[in-house]
Write a protein that holds these residues in place. Structure first.
Motif, PDB file in Angstrom:
ATOM      1  N   MET A   1       0.839  -1.185   0.000  1.00 26.43           N
ATOM      2  CA  MET A   1       0.000   0.000   0.000  1.00 26.43           C
ATOM      3  C   MET A   1       0.882   1.245   0.000  1.00 26.43           C
ATOM      4  N   ARG A   2       0.737   2.056  -1.036  1.00 23.91           N
ATOM      5  CA  ARG A   2       1.541   3.291  -1.128  1.00 23.91           C
ATOM      6  C   ARG A   2       0.973   4.354  -0.198  1.00 23.91           C
ATOM      7  N   PHE A   3       1.830   5.007   0.578  1.00 31.53           N
ATOM      8  CA  PHE A   3       1.423   6.172   1.379  1.00 31.53           C
ATOM      9  C   PHE A   3       2.556   7.179   1.319  1.00 31.53           C
ATOM     10  N   GLU A   4       2.301   8.258   0.560  1.00 29.32           N
ATOM     11  CA  GLU A   4       3.298   9.309   0.417  1.00 29.32           C
ATOM     12  C   GLU A   4       2.682  10.644   0.835  1.00 29.32           C
ATOM     13  N   ILE A   5       3.535  11.647   0.925  1.00 29.64           N
ATOM     14  CA  ILE A   5       3.077  12.981   1.330  1.00 29.64           C
ATOM     15  C   ILE A   5       3.463  13.984   0.240  1.00 29.64           C
ATOM     16  N   ALA A   6       2.540  14.855  -0.092  1.00 31.77           N
ATOM     17  CA  ALA A   6       2.821  15.948  -1.030  1.00 31.77           C
ATOM     18  C   ALA A   6       2.263  17.236  -0.424  1.00 31.77           C
ATOM     19  N   THR A   7       2.899  18.356  -0.706  1.00 32.94           N
ATOM     20  CA  THR A   7       2.371  19.625  -0.221  1.00 32.94           C
ATOM     21  C   THR A   7       1.161  20.024  -1.059  1.00 32.94           C
ATOM     22  N   LEU A   8       0.271  20.780  -0.457  1.00 31.86           N
ATOM     23  CA  LEU A   8      -0.904  21.238  -1.189  1.00 31.86           C
ATOM     24  C   LEU A   8      -0.483  22.060  -2.406  1.00 31.86           C
ATOM     25  N   GLU A   9       0.515  22.891  -2.254  1.00 26.89           N
ATOM     26  CA  GLU A   9       0.968  23.737  -3.364  1.00 26.89           C
ATOM     27  C   GLU A   9       1.400  22.902  -4.559  1.00 26.89           C
ATOM     28  N   SER A  10       2.052  21.755  -4.290  1.00 30.42           N
ATOM     29  CA  SER A  10       2.548  20.926  -5.391  1.00 30.42           C
ATOM     30  C   SER A  10       1.416  20.242  -6.154  1.00 30.42           C
ATOM     31  N   LEU A  11       0.236  20.183  -5.548  1.00 26.67           N
ATOM     32  CA  LEU A  11      -0.895  19.513  -6.183  1.00 26.67           C
ATOM     33  C   LEU A  11      -1.818  20.487  -6.909  1.00 26.67           C
ATOM     34  N   CYS A  12      -1.530  21.778  -6.771  1.00 28.01           N
ATOM     35  CA  CYS A  12      -2.445  22.785  -7.303  1.00 28.01           C
ATOM     36  C   CYS A  12      -1.795  23.614  -8.407  1.00 28.01           C
ATOM     37  N   GLU A  13      -2.577  23.886  -9.414  1.00 32.65           N
ATOM     38  CA  GLU A  13      -2.173  24.804 -10.475  1.00 32.65           C
ATOM     39  C   GLU A  13      -2.246  26.247  -9.991  1.00 32.65           C
ATOM     40  N   LEU A  14      -3.228  26.523  -9.126  1.00 33.00           N
ATOM     41  CA  LEU A  14      -3.403  27.856  -8.553  1.00 33.00           C
ATOM     42  C   LEU A  14      -3.732  27.760  -7.072  1.00 33.00           C
ATOM     43  N   VAL A  15      -3.140  28.656  -6.277  1.00 30.87           N
ATOM     44  CA  VAL A  15      -3.549  28.892  -4.893  1.00 30.87           C
ATOM     45  C   VAL A  15      -3.697  30.406  -4.786  1.00 30.87           C
ATOM     46  N   VAL A  16      -4.943  30.885  -4.873  1.00 29.24           N
ATOM     47  CA  VAL A  16      -5.197  32.320  -5.032  1.00 29.24           C
ATOM     48  C   VAL A  16      -5.992  32.855  -3.850  1.00 29.24           C
ATOM     49  N   ASP A  17      -5.425  33.841  -3.169  1.00 27.29           N
ATOM     50  CA  ASP A  17      -6.124  34.487  -2.059  1.00 27.29           C
ATOM     51  C   ASP A  17      -7.235  35.384  -2.603  1.00 27.29           C
ATOM     52  N   CYS A  18      -8.246  35.625  -1.768  1.00 25.66           N
ATOM     53  CA  CYS A  18      -9.370  36.470  -2.178  1.00 25.66           C
ATOM     54  C   CYS A  18      -8.968  37.943  -2.162  1.00 25.66           C
ATOM     55  N   PRO A  19      -9.731  38.805  -2.842  1.00 23.92           N
ATOM     56  CA  PRO A  19      -9.507  40.247  -2.720  1.00 23.92           C
ATOM     57  C   PRO A  19      -9.775  40.675  -1.272  1.00 23.92           C
ATOM     58  N   HIS A  20      -8.910  41.518  -0.740  1.00 24.50           N
ATOM     59  CA  HIS A  20      -9.074  41.962   0.648  1.00 24.50           C
ATOM     60  C   HIS A  20      -9.905  43.238   0.676  1.00 24.50           C
ATOM     61  N   SER A  21     -11.138  43.105   0.231  1.00 29.12           N
ATOM     62  CA  SER A  21     -12.065  44.233   0.210  1.00 29.12           C
ATOM     63  C   SER A  21     -13.482  43.687   0.264  1.00 29.12           C
ATOM     64  N   THR A  22     -14.392  44.515   0.760  1.00 30.61           N
ATOM     65  CA  THR A  22     -15.789  44.104   0.840  1.00 30.61           C
ATOM     66  C   THR A  22     -16.453  44.282  -0.510  1.00 30.61           C
ATOM     67  N   PRO A  23     -17.159  43.271  -0.997  1.00 29.67           N
ATOM     68  CA  PRO A  23     -17.853  43.431  -2.273  1.00 29.67           C
ATOM     69  C   PRO A  23     -18.936  44.506  -2.177  1.00 29.67           C
ATOM     70  N   LYS A  24     -19.313  45.046  -3.300  1.00 31.05           N
ATOM     71  CA  LYS A  24     -20.450  45.946  -3.341  1.00 31.05           C
ATOM     72  C   LYS A  24     -21.703  45.080  -3.449  1.00 31.05           C
ATOM     73  N   TRP A  25     -22.485  45.059  -2.379  1.00 35.60           N
ATOM     74  CA  TRP A  25     -23.630  44.169  -2.324  1.00 35.60           C
ATOM     75  C   TRP A  25     -24.799  44.717  -3.143  1.00 35.60           C
ATOM     76  N   THR A  26     -25.461  43.815  -3.863  1.00 35.75           N
ATOM     77  CA  THR A  26     -26.636  44.175  -4.662  1.00 35.75           C
ATOM     78  C   THR A  26     -27.739  43.158  -4.408  1.00 35.75           C
ATOM     79  N   ASP A  27     -28.961  43.484  -4.804  1.00 34.95           N
ATOM     80  CA  ASP A  27     -30.097  42.592  -4.585  1.00 34.95           C
ATOM     81  C   ASP A  27     -30.114  41.424  -5.573  1.00 34.95           C
TER      82      ASP A  27
END
Length: 441
Positions: free
Chosen positions: A1-27
């Motif tokens: 049984m294979r059990f290895e470890i990989a970092t999340l970054e190595s498994l992802c094409e993108l790791v993108v943080d959200c904009p640090h601002s409040t959206p303009k809310w609409t109905d």
């Protein structure tokens, strides 16, 4: 049984943080994902938030969420995840990170691995300090250790099949409640069977025996036209008791000796959906439990709280399945009340009436504002809100049709599936058990 470890970054094409601002809310407009929409791996867009096209374009400059992407909540709450479903145009809100798995990584497997105890424990503790943290920094997120094992595709399918079954059950339960509401409205609001008989027709979708129970005419009364022999009655006259809730203590003491579950307003939709984990266990006085203990046919109503978008007045009908689900003796919370109807049958009639009333927004009429908190005017409600009470024979026919729907809607199948999922998840991710074949039907 294979059990290895990989970092999340190595498994992802993108790791993108959200904009640090409040959206303009609409109905209306384009959906903004909010942390409150993400719980236990599920993206709940039943009450979405929106922004306009201009603000949306600003918020997707770094990445435009697409089907199969994973959204990770950095705080409030921390470590929740969901996957972007097909056909949803959206952008990140605040305190979120977008993860896009690489093309050779099974995104469903990564989604489940992030929810495993192995990864959640890393999220809960700040690496190298041994102290708990309230948010996850991007470098820590990227460095998370993700287990890589054999049969990742099969593991992902097994857990996703369970999740799909739970989602289908939830949808079925909602449909059953809507069917009960439709029958109530037809019989006791629009009087369709009576009107059909007045026109010499067979009531639609009803057998002759049931149709024969309905009056053949409407009569004028002080409150308008009603089927002959039926009454319009204030809610209060249909109750034996209406009593406030309790909160008790977190730990037992000399007075607070009884272990109970305390049902809050916030727990009501979750109990409807087949969950129990949010309902707190506390300790109350024996004398208070005697007068507040929830029993079959009772109704819990939320009388304080709400928000500018959500009125008070949410209700929960206490069926046998709900009592079994709660497992312990239960009481309503301090911000709720216990309505004890004169009978189980009257309780179910009232419960469906309350559901329709809340759905139509009528509970707004019964609340007021006090120090920023919305309060339900229970005394006024019990006097002013009226319910049509039919003959005993028609009420029995209604119960015969609707009670099985309510029992099925309150079934515990999703709880059992959740237990199965939560049992399998750590064992599969760790490689403790292997799957040769999967059957989740």
């Amino acid at each position: 049984m294979r059990f290895e470890i990989a970092t999340l970054e190595s498994l992802c094409e993108l790791v993108v943080d959200c904009p640090h601002s409040t959206p303009k809310w609409t109905d209306e407009g384009i959906i903004v994902l909010r942390n409150q929409n993400i719980k236990n791996g599920v993206l709940d867009l039943s009450a979405p938030s929106f922004t306009n096209e201009e603000d949306y374009l600003k918020r997707i400059k770094r990445a435009d969420p697409k089907e199969g992407d994973i959204v990770f909540t950095r705080e409030a709450p921390m470590g929740e995840v969901c996957m972007i479903p097909e056909g949803v145009k959206c952008c990140l809100g605040q305190r979120q990170v977008l993860l896009r798995p690489k093309s050779d990584v099974n995104g469903q497997y990564l989604f489940w691995a992030l929810q495993s105890p192995y990864v959640q424990q890393q999220i809960a503790w700040n690496e190298g300090t041994g102290s708990t943290v309230s948010n996850v920094r991007i470098p820590v997120l990227k460095a998370l250790n993700i287990p890589r094992i054999d049969n990742e595709d099969m593991i992902a399918k097994s857990l996703s099949d369970i999740a799909s079954k739970m989602a289908l059950n939830t949808q079925t339960n909602q449909t059953l409640e809507q069917m009960a509401q439709a029958i109530f409205k037809s019989w006791f609001v629009d009087f369709d069977p009576v009107k059909a008989k007045m026109n010499g027709k067979q009531p639609e979708g009803m057998d002759a025996a049931t149709a024969s129970l309905f009056p053949e005419k409407l009569v004028d009364t002080d409150v308008g036209e009603l089927p002959d022999g039926w009454k319009l009655v204030p809610v209060g006259e249909l109750l034996d008791k209406a009593i406030g809730g309790d909160w008790g203590k977190e730990e037992p003491d000399e007075k607070h000796t009884e272990e109970v579950r305390i049902v809050r307003g916030t727990d009501i939709p979750k109990l409807h959906g087949g969950a129990i984990d949010s309902v707190p266990v506390r300790y109350v006085e024996s004398k208070k439990l005697k007068t507040r203990k929830l029993e079959r046919g009772d109704i819990v109503i939320e009388v304080s709280g709400g928000s500018k978008d959500q009125p008070t007045g949410r209700t929960l009908f206490i069926s046998d399945n709900i009592l079994n689900r709660l497992e312990l003796p239960s009481e309503p919370a301090s911000f709720c009340r216990r309505f004890k109807p004169k009978s189980y049958e009257i309780g179910l009639l009232l419960a469906v009436h309350f559901q329709l009333m809340y759905k139509a927004g009528k509970t707004w009429e019964y609340q007021n504002q006090s120090t920023g908190i919305s309060n339900f005017q229970t005394t006024y409600f019990l006097e002013a809100e009226h319910v049509v009470v039919p003959s005993e024979e028609v009420l029995a026919a209604f119960i015969k049709q609707v009670s099985p729907m309510m029992d099925m809607a309150h079934s515990n199948q999703n709880i059992e599936l959740a237990k199965l999922r939560d049992t399998l998840l750590p064992k599969l991710i760790s490689g403790e058990i292997e799957l040769e074949s999967v059957a989740t039907e």
